[in-house]
Every structure is written in C-alpha cells, then in structure tokens.
Design an enzyme around this catalytic site. Structure first.
Site, PDB file in Angstrom:
ATOM      1  N   PHE A  24       9.339  78.617  19.715  1.00  0.00           N
ATOM      2  CA  PHE A  24       8.016  77.961  19.874  1.00  0.00           C
ATOM      3  C   PHE A  24       8.232  76.492  20.103  1.00  0.00           C
ATOM      4  O   PHE A  24       9.263  75.799  19.636  1.00  0.00           O
ATOM      5  CB  PHE A  24       7.569  77.832  18.247  1.00  0.00           C
ATOM      6  CG  PHE A  24       6.318  77.311  17.910  1.00  0.00           C
ATOM      7  CD1 PHE A  24       5.030  77.793  18.298  1.00  0.00           C
ATOM      8  CD2 PHE A  24       6.296  75.900  17.504  1.00  0.00           C
ATOM      9  CE1 PHE A  24       4.002  77.245  18.019  1.00  0.00           C
ATOM     10  CE2 PHE A  24       5.255  75.243  17.295  1.00  0.00           C
ATOM     11  CZ  PHE A  24       3.938  75.718  17.454  1.00  0.00           C
ATOM     12  N   ASP A  28      15.731  71.990  22.258  1.00  0.00           N
ATOM     13  CA  ASP A  28      14.407  71.548  21.631  1.00  0.00           C
ATOM     14  C   ASP A  28      15.119  71.644  20.122  1.00  0.00           C
ATOM     15  O   ASP A  28      15.265  72.640  19.516  1.00  0.00           O
ATOM     16  CB  ASP A  28      13.403  72.577  21.548  1.00  0.00           C
ATOM     17  CG  ASP A  28      12.158  72.266  20.753  1.00  0.00           C
ATOM     18  OD1 ASP A  28      12.181  71.541  19.847  1.00  0.00           O
ATOM     19  OD2 ASP A  28      11.216  72.832  21.122  1.00  0.00           O
ATOM     20  N   LYS A  50       9.478  66.003  14.145  1.00  0.00           N
ATOM     21  CA  LYS A  50       9.520  66.108  12.590  1.00  0.00           C
ATOM     22  C   LYS A  50      10.123  65.459  11.796  1.00  0.00           C
ATOM     23  O   LYS A  50       9.430  64.127  11.436  1.00  0.00           O
ATOM     24  CB  LYS A  50      10.155  67.752  12.594  1.00  0.00           C
ATOM     25  CG  LYS A  50       9.167  68.811  12.993  1.00  0.00           C
ATOM     26  CD  LYS A  50       9.545  70.239  12.541  1.00  0.00           C
ATOM     27  CE  LYS A  50       8.680  71.204  12.862  1.00  0.00           C
ATOM     28  NZ  LYS A  50       7.465  71.501  11.801  1.00  0.00           N
TER      29      LYS A  50
HETATM   30  C1  LIG Z   1      11.333  73.882  17.816  1.00  0.00           C
HETATM   31  C2  LIG Z   1       9.776  73.282  17.899  1.00  0.00           C
HETATM   32  N1  LIG Z   1       9.639  72.589  18.764  1.00  0.00           N
HETATM   33  C3  LIG Z   1       8.337  71.927  18.710  1.00  0.00           C
HETATM   34  C4  LIG Z   1       7.370  72.167  17.777  1.00  0.00           C
HETATM   35  C5  LIG Z   1       5.963  71.398  17.723  1.00  0.00           C
HETATM   36  O1  LIG Z   1       6.000  70.209  17.068  1.00  0.00           O
HETATM   37  P1  LIG Z   1       4.500  69.697  16.852  1.00  0.00           P
HETATM   38  O2  LIG Z   1       3.987  70.443  15.820  1.00  0.00           O
HETATM   39  O3  LIG Z   1       5.087  68.058  16.108  1.00  0.00           O
HETATM   40  O4  LIG Z   1       3.867  69.407  17.950  1.00  0.00           O
HETATM   41  C6  LIG Z   1       7.785  72.822  16.451  1.00  0.00           C
HETATM   42  C7  LIG Z   1       6.861  72.806  15.471  1.00  0.00           C
HETATM   43  O5  LIG Z   1       7.075  73.394  14.511  1.00  0.00           O
HETATM   44  C8  LIG Z   1       9.090  73.430  16.652  1.00  0.00           C
HETATM   45  O6  LIG Z   1       9.721  73.745  15.554  1.00  0.00           O
END
Ligand SMILES: Cc1ncc(COP(=O)(O)O)c(C=O)c1O
Length: 396
Positions: free
Chosen positions: A134, A219, A248
């Site tokens: 994700f 990520d 986050k």
């Molecule tokens: C690993 C990862 N990358 C990207 C995101 C996307 O983040 P945002 O919701 O702040 O756009 C998330 C959100 O859960 C995530 O867990």
C-alpha cells in the site's frame, strides 16, 4: 437520540461515504486514551493508524505548536524557516548519509508521488512494486499499490508498474532489468495485515538493485519515526536505500510527509520540478521536531521493543490466535478465524480501539509513549474480548 447517533446522521448527510460511517465521534484525548462526545473512555491502541507517535495532546507538541503558530504559521516555499531547516537536518542525520536531502510534503501518498517523479529523472520507464503493498490513493501512489481491488475502479492508471510477490527474491530478480527505474517496498506491509518479509529480503533486494542500477525506495510511511524501534524500520537489515518516504508519525499528529533522496545515485529535483504549498510548513515541522525530541529524551526506541515483547508473549498464547507478527509497536495479531471485524466492534464497545487490516488480522499501533499499565490493560481487555468472540467449536 444519543450524541454519537446524531453525529452519524450529520456525517451521512454532509460527508462522502468513502470511509463508511464511523460509530463514534471523538472529542479529546490524552496520551493513549481518548473520549467520545458522550464521555465514553477508550484505550487507543490504533494511534490514528500509527500516527500519534507521542500520544494525544503531548505537552511538548502542544507547546511547540502553540509557540510556532503565534510566531509564524505559513510562509510558502519562497522563504526559508527554522523548523523546516532543523527537521530536515534531523532526518538527514537519522539516515547516516551526509549527502541525504529532504523534500517535504503533507502525506504518505504525496511522499510516494515525489519518489515516483524523482525516479522518472533516471529516464527509465518501469517501476517494480510488491503484491499486497500500500503506497497511497492518489493516481501515482495508487499505481504503485499492489492491491488490485483498490486500483481496478480507477483504471487507467500509470503504465509500466509490475507487482512481484513480497518477500520473494527470485521473483524480484526475474522482474528487474536496466529499464527499471525504481523498486518500492515497505519494510513491513502494514495495510496488508502487518506482513513481515524474510530477514534477508531487504539486503537481497538492495544487491539486486545495485546490479541493475535501479533505485531502491523504502516506504517507511507506516514503519517510520520509531514505530519499529528504529527511525525508519529498515535499519536492522544494514542496507542504505536510495530514497525513503515518510509521513504518519513524522508530524507528531499533524499532517507532514517527506521524501528523502539518500544515496549519491538518487537524482535530485531542480527548481520547478516539484513543489507543495503546505509541504514542510512551520507548524507541522515544529510538531515533528517536538515529537522527535520526546522520542529521544524518553528513550522510546528502546521502550518500544520492551512493550513488543510483552504484548507478543501474552497474545501468542491465547486460544484463537495463530500468530503474532510485526516489529516494535506495529503488531499484527493473526487469528484462527475470520473474526477480526467482529473483534474490532466488540473491542470498541468495551472501550478499546484497534483495527482489522484483513479478515483474520487485528492491527495495533499505539503511541510509543504507551505506559506499561496501559499495555497490561490492553492485554487484559483483548484477551477477554477474544474469549467472548472466538468460538472454536464452530470451526469446520
Ligand atoms: C506504507 C504506506 N505508504 C503510504 C501510505 C499513504 O499515506 P497517506 O494516507 O498519508 O497518504 C500509507 C497509509 O496507510 C502507508 O501505510
């Protein structure tokens, strides 16, 4: 009509239904406890989905934000300011790489969009991501996301993204070539149910990327800012990524994201290549700096691993639990049956906030400041709720 039910009516009338209608409206919080608008108390073991790293209303964050908003709230990126400079320097230090350079944005999706754009500067057309990953909901970040159910309604997305099984080095090797600009990976797949790859995976991917001159983007949006007991979540592997993305916990509860070009081979943006009006604004950066200072002063990186051990020890023994996985305070409780959604409901009714990233997985991601007493309260509550909901006799 009760206050939460009334709030639900207002929500359904005024907000889109992309989240479904939440059961409760929260009013205030302190540390790892929140209260709803009817005054009900909840132990918060979700932490805004791994976001409120130093808890709700942390005095250091409250004070830093209050001071900052009185002095300077927003200036645009035509001008510099101290909070962004200091936070970028701090993140650069955490990478351990003297050439690392930061781009600030507001969210995880934006951080990954920035990484995607950076990778385009290599001139290579292809990207490799992993199945189950994700990376966000905007078109670019969604194109990187390895969950077909989330992508399909929004086709066409970006071309040239290949998804390989997570944790599978042979599949990664087969997919790689000199036409691949970037591999993007989470150290742990949080949204996919806290899936942990084999220990040697990140090192193996690093070696493969080096062989093909491909950028490796880690990520760390969910695993970062101390959540797994280190700043970014990949350090245990000993690798140096080319790019790191963060959000986050970075803003200590305020919206803030970052894309860090770490290695010398990672391209750099030039003036006009990319930007964000609010990215790295003074208030979010001040909050982020305050959160980092709390983590450092209170030695939370070490405490995270203690709490992890206690939680894993207790929960692994419970009837109905198949496995407890994850790292630090990003923990997935894998259940024998698909009862995760039922458990989340029962937990909320009993004053405990958790969530279910998969039908048989409960995720917990409490604040790193969670106390030993609160960890015990969680273990007690969760054990009782599970014993009420899990019925082994019903199993086929
Ligand atoms: C690993 C990862 N990358 C990207 C995101 C996307 O983040 P945002 O919701 O702040 O756009 C998330 C959100 O859960 C995530 O867990």
């Amino acid at each position: 009509m009760k206050k939460n039910a009334f709030a639900q009516n207002r929500w359904e009338s005024a907000l889109q239904n992309n989240y479904g209608t939440p059961a409760i409206a929260l009013a205030h919080g302190k540390g790892s406890v929140v209260w709803d608008i009817e005054g009900n108390r909840y132990l918060d073991f979700l932490g805004g989905i791994a976001t409120t790293v130093v808890g709700h209303a942390n005095p250091a964050v409250v004070s830093a934000v209050s001071k900052q908003i009185k002095e300077l709230s927003h200036v645009s990126n035509y001008y510099m300011h101290e909070p962004a400079l200091r936070l970028a320097e701090k993140l650069k230090d955490f990478t351990g790489q003297s050439g690392a350079q930061v781009f600030f944005c507001n969210s995880g999706a934006e951080a990954n969009e920035a990484a995607l754009k950076l990778s385009r500067l290599t001139g290579r057309p292809k990207i490799i991501s992993t199945i189950g990953s994700f990376h966000g909901r905007t078109i670019g970040a969604l194109s990187l996301t390895g969950q077909p159910g989330k992508r399909l309604p929004f086709l066409p997305l970006l071309k040239g993204v290949k998804y390989v099984p997570y944790g599978d080095l042979a599949a990664m090797e087969r997919a790689l070539s000199r036409r691949v600009a970037m591999v993007i990976l989470e150290p742990i797949q949080g949204e996919n149910g806290v899936v942990v790859p084999p220990k040697e995976y990140l090192r193996g991917v690093r070696e493969l990327c080096d062989r093909y001159g491909t950028l490796l983007c880690i990520d760390s949006v969910q695993t970062g800012m101390g959540r797994t007991g280190s700043w970014f979540g990949y350090e245990y592997s000993g690798i140096v990524p080319d790019i790191i993305t963060l959000a986050k916990g970075l803003g200590g509860g305020l919206p803030l994201g970052a894309m860090i070009a770490v290695s010398d081979v990672a391209p750099r943006f030039s003036p006009g290549d990319h930007g964000s009006t609010f990215g790295g604004n003074p208030i979010s950066c001040a909050a982020g700096l305050a959160a980092i200072s709390v983590i450092e002063k209170q030695g939370l990186l070490e405490r995270v691993t203690e709490a992890e051990a206690r939680i894993k020890d207790h929960l692994a023994k419970l009837p109905g639990v198949r496995e407890v996985r994850g790292s630090g305070l990003l923990i997935g409780i894998v259940l024998e049956d698909d009862i995760a959604a039922e458990l989340v409901e029962a937990a909320r009714r009993s004053g405990l906030l958790i969530n279910a990233p998969a039908k048989n997985v409960i995720r917990i991601a409490p604040a790193l400041t969670v106390t030993a007493v609160q960890v015990n309260e969680f273990i007690k509550k969760f054990s009782r709720i599970l014993s009420n909901v899990y019925q082994p006799t019903k199993r086929k």
